[in-house]
Design an enzyme around this catalytic site. Structure first.
Site, short mmCIF file in Angstrom:
data_model
loop_
_atom_site.label_atom_id
_atom_site.label_comp_id
_atom_site.label_asym_id
_atom_site.label_seq_id
_atom_site.Cartn_x
_atom_site.Cartn_y
_atom_site.Cartn_z
N CYS A 51 -56.28 10.74 -59.62
CA CYS A 51 -54.90 11.10 -59.31
C CYS A 51 -53.96 10.86 -60.48
CB CYS A 51 -54.43 10.34 -58.08
SG CYS A 51 -54.51 8.53 -58.25
N MET A 74 -51.94 4.13 -46.22
CA MET A 74 -51.35 5.45 -46.03
C MET A 74 -51.17 6.15 -47.37
SD MET A 74 -50.81 5.71 -42.77
CE MET A 74 -49.67 7.09 -42.72
N CYS A 93 -61.25 2.48 -58.66
CA CYS A 93 -60.06 2.36 -57.82
C CYS A 93 -60.43 2.10 -56.37
CB CYS A 93 -59.21 3.61 -57.95
SG CYS A 93 -57.73 3.59 -56.90
#
Length: 430
Positions: free
Chosen positions: A277, A91, A181
């Site tokens: 990010c 999530m 990642c």
């Protein structure tokens, strides 16, 4: 064993979690035996925790700070008995993972990785791993009556993904941290969590598919070409694909948002998260300067070695870049390559960026002689002849590719199936 965990006996531990925002503070103290909470000091929650399993406790809501403190306590010790119906769902707080959770049904368990985000970045809240994203993901799970676990992997992420990103630029490469990642770090951690959560499968909101190709499971493109993430996932080891599920692989982003709207999910209106990010919306050059790469003057030369100008750090340039070269010429000049050992930037016209030969360090998942090669995330695939070699593969492209950058991923497709992935090597790219 971290400072928030104390062992009293072989099967009994005390776990402490806390959370703060401004002047507000919450603390949760749990005594855990096996997979059950035997005692709890946890004010601000909607129900008592004593007697609950860790899985049941992870679905308990309440005041935001109290629930956050509970999540911080549960993350390091969470485990559950195996259940063939249980699906761990990664999530992010966004619409894609929220709809993946819906698809997983009543046996779903949400998990969010809290990753390191540069505190000096201008827009950390839009990162998929920010504190606000973690809270949004947890609230989505709790509204559906489902458990949610947060894994604090900030140190591991900084060491495994951010550190190599900085070092890659120092070597004159153009690394793609999202490849490292998504295809490696993230899935390794999520699958480890699925094991201790007793989940038979791991689902994510990526736009990709898993297909049987040449008698084995391989990654394939998502049905939505605008959102296809197979390139970013290409390093995912095919051996793990029998446990992975991409519920959104056969649909478009618009269909996903419509599904979230029909279900009344707040995530339906959440903005897209950022790529890379951890930059928190900042410029990667400013980030690199803050994290150890020095601004050091050096020569800008043409391909014959004639000095044309001065730059302030070769790591500020990537092949194909025009901005910042600072040279007036009859035709546009581009960064062609750099030499960190001499702090020299070589520039030339666009034709100097063309190459037909590329080497990559990586793996071929099935043997191929011909494939479609994608050399950047947004690039158009180019047909190529493929040669297997020790530690990777070589490509002879049918037509020139421009601005092939060392450190970027070379992903090979047979039809729409990923058959190989490697990182472009500096020598041939130059």
């Amino acid at each position: 064993m971290g400072p928030n965990l104390r062992r009293y006996a072989d099967s009994v531990i005390e776990v402490i979690g806390d959370s703060a925002r401004g002047d507000e503070f919450a603390l949760v103290r749990l005594t855990v035996s096996g997979e059950r909470i035997v005692a709890a000091d946890a004010p601000g929650l909607e129900r008592p925790l004593a007697g609950l399993t860790l899985l049941e406790a992870a679905a308990v809501g309440g005041e935001t700070l109290a629930v956050d403190a509970l999540a911080n306590a549960l993350g390091p010790v969470f485990r559950a008995e195996p259940d063939a119906a249980r699906v761990a769902v990664a999530m992010s707080g966004g619409v894609d993972s929220a709809v993946a959770l819906l698809r997983a049904g009543e046996h779903a368990l949400g998990v969010t990785l809290r990753l390191w985000v540069d505190p000096a970045g201008p827009d950390g809240d839009r990162a998929c791993c920010s504190p606000s994203a973690v809270i949004a993901a947890r609230e989505t799970c709790h509204r559906l009556g489902l458990a949610h676990v947060t894994l604090d992997l900030r140190d591991e992420f900084r060491r495994t993904v951010v550190g190599p990103f900085v070092k890659g630029y120092a070597r004159g490469e153009t690394p793609n941290p999202c490849i490292a990642c998504n295809g490696s770090f993230r899935f390794a951690e999520l699958l480890r969590f699925a094991d201790r959560a007793g989940a038979a499968r791991l689902a994510t909101g990526h736009y990709a598919r898993i297909v049987e190709h040449r008698n084995r499971l391989l990654l394939a493109c998502g049905a939505d070409p605008e959102k296809d993430q197979s390139y970013m996932l290409a390093r995912l080891d095919p051996r793990f694909l029998d446990r992975v599920w991409f519920p959104l692989g056969e649909q478009t982003k618009n269909e996903t948002r419509a599904e979230a709207e029909r279900a009344g999910l707040a995530a339906a209106r959440r903005a897209e998260s950022q790529e890379a990010c951890f930059l928190a919306g900042g410029d990667y050059r400013e980030f690199l300067a803050r994290h150890g790469l020095r601004s050091e003057a050096g020569p800008v030369v043409d391909e014959d070695g004639r000095k044309l100008a001065t730059h302030d750090g070769v790591w500020r340039f990537t092949p194909g870049q025009r901005r910042g070269i600072g040279v007036a010429a009859p035709e546009p000049l581009y960064a062609v390559r750099s030499d960190p050992s001499t702090n020299t930037l070589v520039v030339g016209p666009r034709r100097s960026l063309a190459t037909r030969s590329v080497d990559a360090r990586g793996r071929m998942y099935v043997p191929v002689k011909r494939a479609q090669a994608k050399l950047r995330y947004r690039s158009t695939p180019i047909s190529a002849t493929v040669r297997d070699r020790e530690g990777g593969f070589s490509l002879e492209l049918d037509e020139p590719a421009y601005a092939v950058a060392p450190g970027q991923a070379a992903v090979l497709y047979e039809s729409d199936v990923v058959v190989a992935c490697g990182l472009v090597s500096p020598a041939r790219a130059a």
